[in-house]
Motif scaffolding. Structure first.
Motif, PDB file in Angstrom:
ATOM      1  N   THR A  98       0.426  -1.186  -0.140  1.00  0.00           N
ATOM      2  CA  THR A  98       0.000   0.016  -0.105  1.00  0.00           C
ATOM      3  C   THR A  98       0.627   0.853   0.104  1.00  0.00           C
ATOM      4  OG1 THR A  98      -0.262   0.398   2.554  1.00  0.00           O
ATOM      5  CG2 THR A  98      -2.189  -1.052   1.087  1.00  0.00           C
ATOM      6  N   GLN A  99       2.123   0.930   0.703  1.00  0.00           N
ATOM      7  CA  GLN A  99       3.523   2.126   0.642  1.00  0.00           C
ATOM      8  C   GLN A  99       4.240   2.484  -0.942  1.00  0.00           C
ATOM      9  OE1 GLN A  99       2.405   3.810   3.234  1.00  0.00           O
ATOM     10  NE2 GLN A  99       0.951   2.584   3.899  1.00  0.00           N
ATOM     11  N   GLN A 104       1.145   4.955  -6.117  1.00  0.00           N
ATOM     12  CA  GLN A 104       1.132   6.365  -5.915  1.00  0.00           C
ATOM     13  C   GLN A 104      -0.421   6.582  -7.156  1.00  0.00           C
ATOM     14  OE1 GLN A 104       3.313   8.419  -9.452  1.00  0.00           O
ATOM     15  NE2 GLN A 104       4.094   9.473  -6.827  1.00  0.00           N
ATOM     16  N   ARG A 105      -0.869   5.682  -7.840  1.00  0.00           N
ATOM     17  CA  ARG A 105      -1.502   6.947  -8.412  1.00  0.00           C
ATOM     18  C   ARG A 105      -2.948   6.105  -7.759  1.00  0.00           C
ATOM     19  NH1 ARG A 105      -4.940   4.511 -14.183  1.00  0.00           N
ATOM     20  NH2 ARG A 105      -6.456   6.355 -14.126  1.00  0.00           N
ATOM     21  N   ALA A 106      -3.453   5.517  -6.898  1.00  0.00           N
ATOM     22  CA  ALA A 106      -4.575   5.088  -6.489  1.00  0.00           C
ATOM     23  C   ALA A 106      -4.767   6.098  -5.209  1.00  0.00           C
ATOM     24  CB  ALA A 106      -4.207   3.975  -5.786  1.00  0.00           C
ATOM     25  N   GLN A 108      -3.433   8.970  -5.177  1.00  0.00           N
ATOM     26  CA  GLN A 108      -3.695  10.276  -5.996  1.00  0.00           C
ATOM     27  C   GLN A 108      -5.592  10.779  -6.008  1.00  0.00           C
ATOM     28  OE1 GLN A 108      -1.037  10.604  -9.232  1.00  0.00           O
ATOM     29  NE2 GLN A 108       0.489  11.040  -8.151  1.00  0.00           N
ATOM     30  N   GLU A 109      -5.803   9.251  -6.421  1.00  0.00           N
ATOM     31  CA  GLU A 109      -7.213   8.660  -8.035  1.00  0.00           C
ATOM     32  C   GLU A 109      -8.297   9.614  -5.514  1.00  0.00           C
ATOM     33  OE1 GLU A 109     -10.589   6.893  -9.559  1.00  0.00           O
ATOM     34  OE2 GLU A 109      -8.392   6.546 -10.212  1.00  0.00           O
ATOM     35  N   ARG A 110      -7.428   8.863  -5.044  1.00  0.00           N
ATOM     36  CA  ARG A 110      -8.236   8.584  -3.456  1.00  0.00           C
ATOM     37  C   ARG A 110      -8.875  10.305  -3.157  1.00  0.00           C
ATOM     38  NH1 ARG A 110      -6.269   4.023   0.483  1.00  0.00           N
ATOM     39  NH2 ARG A 110      -8.212   5.240   1.434  1.00  0.00           N
ATOM     40  N   ALA A 111      -7.346  10.922  -2.564  1.00  0.00           N
ATOM     41  CA  ALA A 111      -7.036  12.304  -2.539  1.00  0.00           C
ATOM     42  C   ALA A 111      -8.074  13.110  -3.332  1.00  0.00           C
ATOM     43  CB  ALA A 111      -5.877  12.776  -2.702  1.00  0.00           C
ATOM     44  N   LEU A 112      -8.229  12.739  -4.737  1.00  0.00           N
ATOM     45  CA  LEU A 112      -8.905  13.763  -5.862  1.00  0.00           C
ATOM     46  C   LEU A 112     -10.515  13.433  -4.933  1.00  0.00           C
ATOM     47  CD1 LEU A 112      -7.380  12.628  -9.316  1.00  0.00           C
ATOM     48  CD2 LEU A 112      -8.105  15.589  -8.107  1.00  0.00           C
ATOM     49  N   THR A 113     -11.010  12.501  -4.557  1.00  0.00           N
ATOM     50  CA  THR A 113     -11.808  12.079  -4.308  1.00  0.00           C
ATOM     51  C   THR A 113     -12.617  12.407  -3.167  1.00  0.00           C
ATOM     52  OG1 THR A 113     -11.968   9.796  -6.161  1.00  0.00           O
ATOM     53  CG2 THR A 113     -13.783  10.204  -3.673  1.00  0.00           C
ATOM     54  N   ILE A 114     -11.548  12.262  -2.013  1.00  0.00           N
ATOM     55  CA  ILE A 114     -11.414  13.311  -0.952  1.00  0.00           C
ATOM     56  C   ILE A 114     -11.807  14.736  -1.131  1.00  0.00           C
ATOM     57  CG2 ILE A 114     -11.307  13.723   0.864  1.00  0.00           C
ATOM     58  CD1 ILE A 114      -9.733  11.079   1.163  1.00  0.00           C
ATOM     59  N   GLY A 115     -10.882  15.361  -2.041  1.00  0.00           N
ATOM     60  CA  GLY A 115     -11.082  16.683  -2.238  1.00  0.00           C
ATOM     61  C   GLY A 115     -12.392  16.986  -2.694  1.00  0.00           C
ATOM     62  N   ARG A 116     -13.111  16.119  -3.603  1.00  0.00           N
ATOM     63  CA  ARG A 116     -14.300  17.560  -4.899  1.00  0.00           C
ATOM     64  C   ARG A 116     -14.795  16.353  -3.522  1.00  0.00           C
ATOM     65  NH1 ARG A 116     -16.093  17.950  -9.632  1.00  0.00           N
ATOM     66  NH2 ARG A 116     -17.879  17.360  -9.829  1.00  0.00           N
ATOM     67  N   ALA A 117     -15.522  16.100  -2.927  1.00  0.00           N
ATOM     68  CA  ALA A 117     -16.291  15.672  -1.636  1.00  0.00           C
ATOM     69  C   ALA A 117     -16.546  16.758  -0.366  1.00  0.00           C
ATOM     70  CB  ALA A 117     -15.825  13.961  -0.934  1.00  0.00           C
ATOM     71  N   GLY A 170      -1.755   9.232   3.624  1.00  0.00           N
ATOM     72  CA  GLY A 170      -1.071  10.883   3.457  1.00  0.00           C
ATOM     73  C   GLY A 170       0.161  10.051   2.584  1.00  0.00           C
ATOM     74  N   LYS A 171       0.734   9.023   2.556  1.00  0.00           N
ATOM     75  CA  LYS A 171       1.567   8.959   1.150  1.00  0.00           C
ATOM     76  C   LYS A 171       2.038  10.060   0.216  1.00  0.00           C
ATOM     77  CE  LYS A 171       5.981   6.981   0.322  1.00  0.00           C
ATOM     78  NZ  LYS A 171       5.923   7.818  -0.970  1.00  0.00           N
ATOM     79  N   ILE A 172       1.045  10.610  -0.145  1.00  0.00           N
ATOM     80  CA  ILE A 172       0.714  11.471  -1.346  1.00  0.00           C
ATOM     81  C   ILE A 172       0.900  12.991  -1.435  1.00  0.00           C
ATOM     82  CG2 ILE A 172      -1.725  12.773  -0.026  1.00  0.00           C
ATOM     83  CD1 ILE A 172      -0.985  11.591  -3.773  1.00  0.00           C
ATOM     84  N   VAL A 173       1.390  12.857   0.428  1.00  0.00           N
ATOM     85  CA  VAL A 173       1.786  14.196   0.720  1.00  0.00           C
ATOM     86  C   VAL A 173       3.813  14.236   0.504  1.00  0.00           C
ATOM     87  CG1 VAL A 173       3.151  15.930   2.946  1.00  0.00           C
ATOM     88  CG2 VAL A 173       1.067  14.468   2.739  1.00  0.00           C
ATOM     89  N   ASP A 174       4.319  13.228   0.388  1.00  0.00           N
ATOM     90  CA  ASP A 174       5.605  12.660  -0.109  1.00  0.00           C
ATOM     91  C   ASP A 174       5.569  12.588  -2.310  1.00  0.00           C
ATOM     92  OD1 ASP A 174       8.626  12.434   0.351  1.00  0.00           O
ATOM     93  OD2 ASP A 174       7.715  10.486  -0.112  1.00  0.00           O
ATOM     94  N   ASP A 175       4.631  11.737  -2.379  1.00  0.00           N
ATOM     95  CA  ASP A 175       4.058  11.902  -3.549  1.00  0.00           C
ATOM     96  C   ASP A 175       4.542  12.605  -4.828  1.00  0.00           C
ATOM     97  OD1 ASP A 175       3.780   8.818  -3.863  1.00  0.00           O
ATOM     98  OD2 ASP A 175       1.748   8.969  -3.214  1.00  0.00           O
TER      99      ASP A 175
END
Length: 202
Positions: A98-99, A104-106, A108-117, A170-175
């Motif tokens: 998972t890390q 990475q794409r997964a 980012q997509e989860r972050a986009l989903t949360i951001g849109r929500a 949270g790894k999206i921060v480093d991505d």
């Protein structure tokens, strides 16, 4: 028990979710969905207010797929583990996936989903329900591990379930960093956290 989704609605969501593999949210049109699914425009608008409503549902479906994959791995581990150390080592393996850079794409997509929500009340309502389901399932599995002495009973299962999702997302921060941290170093840190909060203290 949740009500089963109408098969046409499910097919539209699956179609839109597949299109999101190749196209951005704002590139997908009603015509693309209808051509790919062979479902009528009337049926689409019967189940969804507009194309954005459908795409939001598709984003949440994809969001759930990623987490459900992790849940399946955790369930398999729980079925096979016989000791706390074995459970810990299994969590380490799941964490490495998972890390990993391949996810990475997964992330980012989860972050986009949360951001849109956050900006869409309609999508927030959809995501809130799905997120609760995912957290509840994880918490149930963790509770089962605690009952078998595989996991520390000192931390509330829902809190652990949220933590598991948080360190992955949270790894999206480093991505997005110019100079990402060494991935082995990050995984090592996560594994230290896993040992500290999951493994029963002697």
């Amino acid at each position: 028990m949740p009500k089963a989704m109408h098969p046409t609605k499910a097919a539209l969501i699956d179609c839109a979710a597949d299109l999101l593999d190749k196209y951005r949210f704002d590139e997908i049109t009603v015509e693309m969905v209808l051509d790919r699914s062979s479902i009528s425009k009337g049926s689409l608008y019967h189940h969804f207010e507009d194309i954005y409503h459908l795409l939001e549902a598709a984003m949440i479906s994809r969001f759930a797929r990623y987490v459900d994959t992790n849940i399946a791995s955790l369930r398999s581990l729980l079925e096979s583990a016989t000791t706390a150390e074995g459970f810990y080592l299994g969590l380490v393996k799941i964490s490495a996936v998972t890390q990993g850079e391949g996810m990475q794409r997964a992330r980012q997509e989860r972050a986009l989903t949360i951001g849109r929500a956050i900006t869409s009340p309609r999508m927030s309502d959809l995501l809130r329900h799905e997120q609760q389901r995912l957290t509840d399932v994880l918490a149930e599995l963790i509770s089962g591990a605690q009952a078998r002495g595989l996991c520390s009973p000192e931390v509330e299962p829902h809190a652990l379930a949220v933590l598991m999702q948080a360190w992955t997302l949270g790894k999206i921060v480093d991505d997005l960093s110019e100079t990402p941290v060494d991935n082995d170093a990050y995984i090592y840190l996560v594994n230290r956290v896993i040992r500290e909060v999951f493994v029963p203290q002697k």
